[in-house]
Design a protein around this motif. Structure first.
Motif, mmCIF file in Angstrom:
data_model
loop_
_atom_site.group_PDB
_atom_site.id
_atom_site.type_symbol
_atom_site.label_atom_id
_atom_site.label_comp_id
_atom_site.label_asym_id
_atom_site.label_seq_id
_atom_site.Cartn_x
_atom_site.Cartn_y
_atom_site.Cartn_z
ATOM 1 N N LEU A 93 28.260 -27.473 22.413
ATOM 2 C CA LEU A 93 29.140 -26.370 22.022
ATOM 3 C C LEU A 93 28.975 -26.001 20.549
ATOM 4 O O LEU A 93 29.751 -25.204 20.018
ATOM 5 C CB LEU A 93 30.599 -26.758 22.296
ATOM 6 N N TYR A 94 27.984 -26.562 19.889
ATOM 7 C CA TYR A 94 27.812 -26.363 18.447
ATOM 8 C C TYR A 94 27.571 -24.908 18.040
ATOM 9 O O TYR A 94 28.155 -24.458 17.053
ATOM 10 C CB TYR A 94 26.706 -27.279 17.903
ATOM 11 N N PRO A 95 26.750 -24.134 18.753
ATOM 12 C CA PRO A 95 26.594 -22.723 18.359
ATOM 13 C C PRO A 95 27.921 -21.949 18.429
ATOM 14 O O PRO A 95 28.229 -21.160 17.537
ATOM 15 C CB PRO A 95 25.567 -22.177 19.358
ATOM 16 N N GLU A 96 28.702 -22.214 19.478
ATOM 17 C CA GLU A 96 29.996 -21.548 19.599
ATOM 18 C C GLU A 96 30.926 -21.974 18.467
ATOM 19 O O GLU A 96 31.600 -21.142 17.856
ATOM 20 C CB GLU A 96 30.646 -21.883 20.953
ATOM 21 N N LEU A 97 30.942 -23.274 18.174
ATOM 22 C CA LEU A 97 31.805 -23.794 17.118
ATOM 23 C C LEU A 97 31.400 -23.231 15.759
ATOM 24 O O LEU A 97 32.252 -22.876 14.946
ATOM 25 C CB LEU A 97 31.759 -25.328 17.117
ATOM 26 N N ARG A 98 30.118 -23.107 15.519
ATOM 27 C CA ARG A 98 29.639 -22.522 14.249
ATOM 28 C C ARG A 98 30.142 -21.097 14.095
ATOM 29 O O ARG A 98 30.621 -20.694 13.036
ATOM 30 C CB ARG A 98 28.120 -22.566 14.185
ATOM 31 N N ALA A 99 30.071 -20.326 15.164
ATOM 32 C CA ALA A 99 30.558 -18.941 15.115
ATOM 33 C C ALA A 99 32.068 -18.906 14.886
ATOM 34 O O ALA A 99 32.569 -18.050 14.151
ATOM 35 C CB ALA A 99 30.197 -18.212 16.410
ATOM 36 N N LEU A 100 32.790 -19.847 15.468
ATOM 37 C CA LEU A 100 34.244 -19.861 15.335
ATOM 38 C C LEU A 100 34.699 -20.232 13.926
ATOM 39 O O LEU A 100 35.787 -19.852 13.506
ATOM 40 C CB LEU A 100 34.862 -20.805 16.368
ATOM 41 N N LEU A 101 33.877 -20.954 13.187
ATOM 42 C CA LEU A 101 34.210 -21.273 11.800
ATOM 43 C C LEU A 101 34.231 -20.021 10.925
ATOM 44 O O LEU A 101 34.779 -20.039 9.829
ATOM 45 C CB LEU A 101 33.231 -22.305 11.227
ATOM 46 N N ALA A 102 33.651 -18.927 11.415
ATOM 47 C CA ALA A 102 33.652 -17.664 10.680
ATOM 48 C C ALA A 102 34.421 -16.579 11.441
ATOM 49 O O ALA A 102 34.281 -15.386 11.145
ATOM 50 C CB ALA A 102 32.211 -17.214 10.437
ATOM 51 N N HIS A 103 35.222 -16.965 12.395
ATOM 52 C CA HIS A 103 35.971 -16.015 13.228
ATOM 53 C C HIS A 103 36.930 -15.191 12.372
ATOM 54 O O HIS A 103 37.410 -15.647 11.330
ATOM 55 C CB HIS A 103 36.746 -16.792 14.300
ATOM 56 N N SER A 104 37.253 -13.988 12.814
ATOM 57 C CA SER A 104 38.161 -13.115 12.052
ATOM 58 C C SER A 104 39.611 -13.610 12.074
ATOM 59 O O SER A 104 40.387 -13.287 11.186
ATOM 60 C CB SER A 104 38.095 -11.685 12.597
ATOM 61 N N ASP A 105 39.977 -14.421 13.052
ATOM 62 C CA ASP A 105 41.345 -14.929 13.166
ATOM 63 C C ASP A 105 41.468 -16.276 12.436
ATOM 64 O O ASP A 105 40.732 -17.219 12.725
ATOM 65 C CB ASP A 105 41.708 -15.085 14.642
ATOM 66 N N ALA A 106 42.421 -16.366 11.510
ATOM 67 C CA ALA A 106 42.587 -17.579 10.690
ATOM 68 C C ALA A 106 42.970 -18.788 11.532
ATOM 69 O O ALA A 106 42.530 -19.907 11.243
ATOM 70 C CB ALA A 106 43.642 -17.345 9.611
ATOM 71 N N ALA A 107 43.770 -18.612 12.572
ATOM 72 C CA ALA A 107 44.153 -19.745 13.422
ATOM 73 C C ALA A 107 42.934 -20.338 14.119
ATOM 74 O O ALA A 107 42.810 -21.557 14.248
ATOM 75 C CB ALA A 107 45.199 -19.319 14.440
ATOM 76 N N VAL A 108 42.015 -19.476 14.531
ATOM 77 C CA VAL A 108 40.781 -19.947 15.165
ATOM 78 C C VAL A 108 39.947 -20.718 14.146
ATOM 79 O O VAL A 108 39.457 -21.815 14.437
ATOM 80 C CB VAL A 108 39.977 -18.768 15.769
ATOM 81 N N ARG A 109 39.776 -20.152 12.945
ATOM 82 C CA ARG A 109 38.999 -20.857 11.909
ATOM 83 C C ARG A 109 39.621 -22.214 11.601
ATOM 84 O O ARG A 109 38.917 -23.213 11.469
ATOM 85 C CB ARG A 109 38.911 -20.017 10.627
ATOM 86 N N SER A 110 40.929 -22.259 11.491
ATOM 87 C CA SER A 110 41.620 -23.495 11.173
ATOM 88 C C SER A 110 41.396 -24.558 12.255
ATOM 89 O O SER A 110 41.083 -25.709 11.944
ATOM 90 C CB SER A 110 43.112 -23.220 11.012
ATOM 91 N N LYS A 111 41.561 -24.181 13.515
ATOM 92 C CA LYS A 111 41.374 -25.145 14.607
ATOM 93 C C LYS A 111 39.909 -25.556 14.741
ATOM 94 O O LYS A 111 39.619 -26.703 15.097
ATOM 95 C CB LYS A 111 41.884 -24.580 15.933
ATOM 96 N N ALA A 112 38.992 -24.647 14.431
ATOM 97 C CA ALA A 112 37.572 -25.006 14.447
ATOM 98 C C ALA A 112 37.281 -26.041 13.351
ATOM 99 O O ALA A 112 36.543 -27.013 13.575
ATOM 100 C CB ALA A 112 36.694 -23.765 14.268
ATOM 101 N N CYS A 113 37.875 -25.858 12.181
ATOM 102 C CA CYS A 113 37.724 -26.838 11.098
ATOM 103 C C CYS A 113 38.282 -28.191 11.520
ATOM 104 O O CYS A 113 37.669 -29.235 11.257
ATOM 105 C CB CYS A 113 38.446 -26.353 9.842
ATOM 106 N N ASN A 114 39.434 -28.179 12.166
ATOM 107 C CA ASN A 114 40.037 -29.432 12.623
ATOM 108 C C ASN A 114 39.139 -30.147 13.628
ATOM 109 O O ASN A 114 39.011 -31.370 13.594
ATOM 110 C CB ASN A 114 41.410 -29.184 13.233
ATOM 111 N N LEU A 115 38.510 -29.382 14.516
ATOM 112 C CA LEU A 115 37.616 -30.001 15.493
ATOM 113 C C LEU A 115 36.431 -30.658 14.789
ATOM 114 O O LEU A 115 36.072 -31.789 15.104
ATOM 115 C CB LEU A 115 37.139 -28.981 16.528
ATOM 116 N N VAL A 116 35.831 -29.968 13.833
ATOM 117 C CA VAL A 116 34.710 -30.569 13.098
ATOM 118 C C VAL A 116 35.170 -31.868 12.432
ATOM 119 O O VAL A 116 34.478 -32.887 12.498
ATOM 120 C CB VAL A 116 34.119 -29.590 12.048
ATOM 121 N N GLY A 117 36.338 -31.847 11.820
ATOM 122 C CA GLY A 117 36.867 -33.063 11.202
ATOM 123 C C GLY A 117 37.070 -34.181 12.205
ATOM 124 O O GLY A 117 36.729 -35.335 11.936
#
Length: 195
Positions: A93-117
Motif C-alpha cells: 500500500l506504499y504508493p497509496e500511502l505516499r500520495a495520502l501524505l500529500a492529500h488536500s485534506d489535513a485529516a487524511v495527511r495526519s492519519k497517513a503520518c500516524n500510520l507511517v509512525g
C-alpha cells in the motif's frame, strides 16, 4: 480473503460509488479499534491481500471519511502488534500511502503520518519499503505543514513517538542530533520535493 473473497470484494468496491463506503469503513474502524481479536481475525483471514480492498479504499479519489477510517484500521493494526507488519508490507500500500501524505485534506495527511509512525513503532521491518517508496522523505515535508492537525509544535507526531520510545532520546543524544538535523532535512525536502 484466503477463501477468495478478497478479490471479489475489491471488484464490488470498484463498481459502487465511493461515497457508499463511509459508514462501512467507519464500522470497520470501530471494530478494529475496539476489539483486538477482530483485527487479528481480519488479518489472518487475508484481509490485507495485495490488490485487495485496502488498496481500493485508500484511493485519493475517495471521500476523506473513507480514507481516514481505512488509515485508522491500518494504523491500529500496526500499533497493536509487529506481527501485522508483514501483512501490511505484503499488501504493498506504499504508493497509496505516499500520495495520502500529500492529500488536500489535513485529516487524511495526519492519519497517513500516524500510520507511517506506527509502521516504525515495533521494528525496522517496514523501513526498506518506506525508504524505497519515498515515504520518509514525504513525511519530512509534513514537518512544515500549515495545518495543526498534521503538525504539533513544529514536530511531527511520528518524531515525537520516536523521541518518547528511543533509549538514546531518553539520554538526550537523539534529541540533540534531531535539533540539528531535522531543520536541515526539512529545508532540503521542502525546497527539493521528492519525486
Amino acid at each position: 480473503g484466503k477463501s477468495g473473497h478478497g478479490n471479489s470484494t475489491a471488484t464490488v468496491t470498484r463498481t459502487l460509488p465511493s461515497s457508499a463506503f463511509c459508514m462501512p469503513t467507519q464500522l470497520l474502524s470501530r471494530l478494529v479499534l475496539g476489539y483486538a481479536a477482530f483485527g487479528v481475525a481480519m488479518v489472518e483471514a487475508g484481509g490485507l491481500e495485495r490488490g485487495g480492498i485496502f488498496s481500493t479504499l485508500l484511493a485519493t479519489s475517495n471521500p476523506p471519511c473513507v480514507i481516514v477510517d481505512t488509515l485508522l484500521v491500518l494504523s491500529q493494526l500496526a500499533r497493536a502488534s509487529k506481527d501485522s507488519y508483514a501483512h501490511i508490507d505484503s499488501a504493498e500500500l506504499y504508493p497509496e500511502l505516499r500520495a495520502l501524505l500529500a492529500h488536500s485534506d489535513a485529516a487524511v495527511r495526519s492519519k497517513a503520518c500516524n500510520l507511517v509512525g506506527n509502521l516504525c513503532r515495533h521494528s525496522a521491518h517496514c523501513y526498506p519499503a518506506l525508504v524505497r517508496h519515498g515515504l520518509l522523505a514525504r513525511l519530512l515535508t509534513r514537518l512544515s505543514d500549515l495545518d495543526k492537525q498534521v503538525t504539533l509544535h513544529n514536530e511531527h507526531p511520528s518524531l515525537i513517538r520516536h523521541g518518547s520510545s528511543c533509549r538514546s532520546c531518553a539520554r538526550v543524544r537523539c534529541r540533540r542530533a534531531n535539533s540539528l538535523a531535522l531543520p536541515l532535512a526539512t529545508h532540503r525536502f521542502t525546497t527539493q520535493p521528492p519525486t
